[in-house]
Motif scaffolding. Structure first.
Motif, PDB file in Angstrom:
ATOM      1  N   LEU A  31       0.813  -1.284  -0.005  1.00  0.00           N
ATOM      2  CA  LEU A  31       0.304  -0.136   0.138  1.00  0.00           C
ATOM      3  C   LEU A  31       0.964   1.260  -0.112  1.00  0.00           C
ATOM      4  CD1 LEU A  31      -1.232  -2.300   2.438  1.00  0.00           C
ATOM      5  CD2 LEU A  31      -3.408  -0.709   1.855  1.00  0.00           C
ATOM      6  N   VAL A  32       0.586   2.252  -0.863  1.00  0.00           N
ATOM      7  CA  VAL A  32       1.271   3.453  -1.150  1.00  0.00           C
ATOM      8  C   VAL A  32       0.529   4.813  -1.046  1.00  0.00           C
ATOM      9  CG1 VAL A  32       3.222   4.742  -2.592  1.00  0.00           C
ATOM     10  CG2 VAL A  32       3.198   2.078  -2.611  1.00  0.00           C
ATOM     11  N   GLN A  33       0.825   5.477   0.187  1.00  0.00           N
ATOM     12  CA  GLN A  33       0.290   6.608   0.458  1.00  0.00           C
ATOM     13  C   GLN A  33       0.136   7.982  -0.659  1.00  0.00           C
ATOM     14  OE1 GLN A  33       3.875   8.389   2.627  1.00  0.00           O
ATOM     15  NE2 GLN A  33       2.352   9.518   1.360  1.00  0.00           N
ATOM     16  N   GLY A  34      -0.696   8.966  -0.558  1.00  0.00           N
ATOM     17  CA  GLY A  34      -0.661  10.112  -1.389  1.00  0.00           C
ATOM     18  C   GLY A  34       0.374  11.030  -0.708  1.00  0.00           C
ATOM     19  N   LYS A  35       0.526  12.219  -1.495  1.00  0.00           N
ATOM     20  CA  LYS A  35       1.491  13.398  -0.944  1.00  0.00           C
ATOM     21  C   LYS A  35       0.928  13.790   0.399  1.00  0.00           C
ATOM     22  CE  LYS A  35       0.813  17.327  -3.137  1.00  0.00           C
ATOM     23  NZ  LYS A  35       0.643  18.284  -4.277  1.00  0.00           N
ATOM     24  N   PHE A  88      -3.750   4.099   5.901  1.00  0.00           N
ATOM     25  CA  PHE A  88      -4.245   3.132   5.432  1.00  0.00           C
ATOM     26  C   PHE A  88      -5.029   2.145   6.601  1.00  0.00           C
ATOM     27  CE2 PHE A  88      -1.846   3.664   1.671  1.00  0.00           C
ATOM     28  CZ  PHE A  88      -3.035   3.539   0.573  1.00  0.00           C
ATOM     29  N   ARG A  89      -4.464   2.404   7.921  1.00  0.00           N
ATOM     30  CA  ARG A  89      -5.038   1.882   8.972  1.00  0.00           C
ATOM     31  C   ARG A  89      -6.649   1.256   8.925  1.00  0.00           C
ATOM     32  NH1 ARG A  89      -3.166   4.258  13.276  1.00  0.00           N
ATOM     33  NH2 ARG A  89      -1.052   3.298  13.112  1.00  0.00           N
ATOM     34  N   ILE A  98      -2.902  10.202  10.350  1.00  0.00           N
ATOM     35  CA  ILE A  98      -1.801  10.891   9.502  1.00  0.00           C
ATOM     36  C   ILE A  98      -0.833  11.572  10.570  1.00  0.00           C
ATOM     37  CG2 ILE A  98      -1.341  12.427   7.865  1.00  0.00           C
ATOM     38  CD1 ILE A  98      -4.182  11.915   6.871  1.00  0.00           C
ATOM     39  N   LEU A  99      -1.385  12.284  11.434  1.00  0.00           N
ATOM     40  CA  LEU A  99      -0.430  13.312  12.369  1.00  0.00           C
ATOM     41  C   LEU A  99       0.518  12.293  13.071  1.00  0.00           C
ATOM     42  CD1 LEU A  99      -2.912  16.352  13.160  1.00  0.00           C
ATOM     43  CD2 LEU A  99      -0.887  16.064  11.560  1.00  0.00           C
ATOM     44  N   VAL A 111      -9.638   6.668   4.254  1.00  0.00           N
ATOM     45  CA  VAL A 111      -9.702   6.836   5.740  1.00  0.00           C
ATOM     46  C   VAL A 111     -10.798   7.342   6.497  1.00  0.00           C
ATOM     47  CG1 VAL A 111      -8.488   8.950   5.442  1.00  0.00           C
ATOM     48  CG2 VAL A 111      -8.003   7.822   7.398  1.00  0.00           C
ATOM     49  N   GLU A 112     -11.559   8.074   5.629  1.00  0.00           N
ATOM     50  CA  GLU A 112     -12.711   8.713   6.135  1.00  0.00           C
ATOM     51  C   GLU A 112     -13.994   7.649   6.433  1.00  0.00           C
ATOM     52  OE1 GLU A 112     -14.193  10.935   8.604  1.00  0.00           O
ATOM     53  OE2 GLU A 112     -12.402  12.380   7.469  1.00  0.00           O
TER      54      GLU A 112
END
Length: 317
Positions: A47-51, A58-59, A207-208, A296-297
Motif C-alpha cells: 500500500l502506497v500513500q498519497g502526497k 491505510f489503517r 496521519i499526524l 481513511v474517512e
C-alpha cells in the motif's frame, strides 16, 4: 520522544484485530519506514500513500480487509517516518518508484498486489510499466495526480511551474529542513488539516501520528519534506496518458470520489470512466460519494469491493 507514541494512545488500537508492526527497510538514500499487518507467509499487498500523508492512513481500511494477506504500507521518502531524499534534488513521481523496488527486494517478493492512493497510484503505475507482470492486481483510490496532463503547447508552463519556480524563488524555502518549519499547538495543526482536507479528527490522528514532532513549549512542527508539496508529474498529454495506461495488463480497479469528479479533475481523461477504452478487458471502476480521502474517512463504503477484487480479480465483474 516523538509524538508518535502519544498519538497512538489516541488512535484506538482496536481498529485492527491483527498485529500491527513497525518496520524499517534500508535503501541507498536512507530508511523507508512502514507498517505491516498479518502473516508474512501470506500473499503480499503493498500500500502506497498519497502526497503529504503517512502509511498509517491505510489503517482504517486494512482493519476491515480480510486476513488472507500480508499488508505492507510504506511512508514514501519525505513523508511520515521515512528519510528525506538528499537536499537539493527535485522530487518527481518517477524518483519515488525505487521505494517500491526496495520493498519488493526486501521481502523477496516475486509478485504482489498493490493499493495506492492519489500520488501513490502514479508511483505504482510507473512501477507496473517498468516491471510488467510483477503487480498481480492494482487498486487505485481516487488517482487524481495520475491523470494530470499537459498538452504540447503547455511545455513552457509545465517547466516553469515545476523547475523554474523550484530552482528560483522556492529553492531555499523548500530545502531548509524541518528545523525552520512553523510551530503550532497540536489542536492548531489538526484544525488546519481538517479544513484543508475535509477530514474528521479521528482521520487526521492517523496521519499526524507520523508527521509531527515536539518543538518545545508545548508546540509541534510538521516533519514532512517541504519539497513534497510539489511533486513533478510527467509531461504527458491526455492522449499519451490513455495510450500508456491502457497498455497495462495488470487487472485494475479504480475507485473515484464524487467530489473529485465534480471538481473537474478527471475531465481530460474520459477513458477513466469508459471500460471499453481498455483493450485488454482488465479494467473496472466505481464512483463513491465523498472526498479524496475516502479510504481513511469512510472505508466501509469501499472495503467489500476491494476485498472481492483482491480475491477474484475481475472474475466477478
Amino acid at each position: 520522544m516523538r509524538l508518535t507514541g502519544v498519538l497512538r494512545n489516541v488512535v484506538s488500537n482496536t481498529l485492527t484485530h491483527r498485529l500491527e508492526k513497525e518496520i524499517v527497510i534500508k535503501a541507498p538514500w536512507g530508511n523507508i519506514a512502514a507498517l505491516t499487518w498479518g502473516d508474512p507467509a501470506k500473499p503480499p499487498v503493498c500500500l502506497v500513500q498519497g502526497k503529504l500523508d503517512a502509511c498509517s492512513s491505510f489503517r482504517p481500511l486494512v482493519s476491515l480487509l480480510p486476513d488472507d494477506y500480508f499488508y505492507v504500507s510504506i511512508d514514501l521518502p519525505g513523508n511520515g517516518l521515512s528519510d528525506h531524499l538528499p537536499k537539493g534534488i527535485r522530487y518527481t513521481a518517477v524518483d519515488l518508484v525505487p521505494s517500491i523496488v526496495e520493498v519488493k527486494n526486501h521481502f523477496k517478493w516475486d509478485k504482489f498486489a498493490f493499493v495506492g492512493h492519489s500520488l501513490g497510484v502514479l508511483v505504482g503505475k510507473y512501477f507496473i510499466l517498468a516491471y510488467p507482470g510483477q503487480i498481480t492486481k492494482a487498486v487505485e483510490l481516487d488517482p487524481m495526480p495520475a491523470y494530470f496532463s499537459w498538452e504540447v503547447n503547455q511545455i513552457s508552463v509545465w517547466y516553469k511551474l515545476n523547475y523554474e519556480r523550484y530552482y528560483g524563488e522556492q529553492y531555499l524555502k523548500w530545502n531548509s529542513g524541518k528545523e525552520t518549519a512553523p510551530k503550532y499547538t497540536f489542536e492548531e495543526i489538526q484544525e488546519r488539516m481538517m479544513r484543508a482536507r475535509g477530514l474528521s479528527k479521528e482521520a487526521t490522528a492517523h496521519i499526524l501520528e507520523r508527521s509531527l514532532e515536539p518543538a518545545g513549549d508545548g508546540l509541534y512542527r510538521i516533519t514532512y519534506d517541504q519539497r513534497m508539496k510539489f511533486v513533478t508529474t510527467p509531461q504527458l498529454s491526455a492522449s499519451n496518458l490513455q495510450q500508456l495506461y491502457t497498455s497495462i495488463r495488470s487487472p485494475t480497479f479504480v475507485i473515484l470520489a464524487r467530489n473529485t469528479i465534480d471538481g473537474g479533475f478527471y475531465d481530460k481523461a474520459p477513458f477513466l470512466q469508459d471500460p471499453k477504452s481498455w483493450p485488454h478487458n482488465n479494467y473496472k471502476y466505481m464512483i463513491v460519494d465523498g472526498s479524496h480521502d475516502i479510504h481513511v474517512e469512510n472505508p466501509e463504503c469501499v472495503v467489500n469491493e476491494i476485498s472481492q477484487f483482491l480475491k477474484f480479480g475481475l472474475a466477478n465483474s
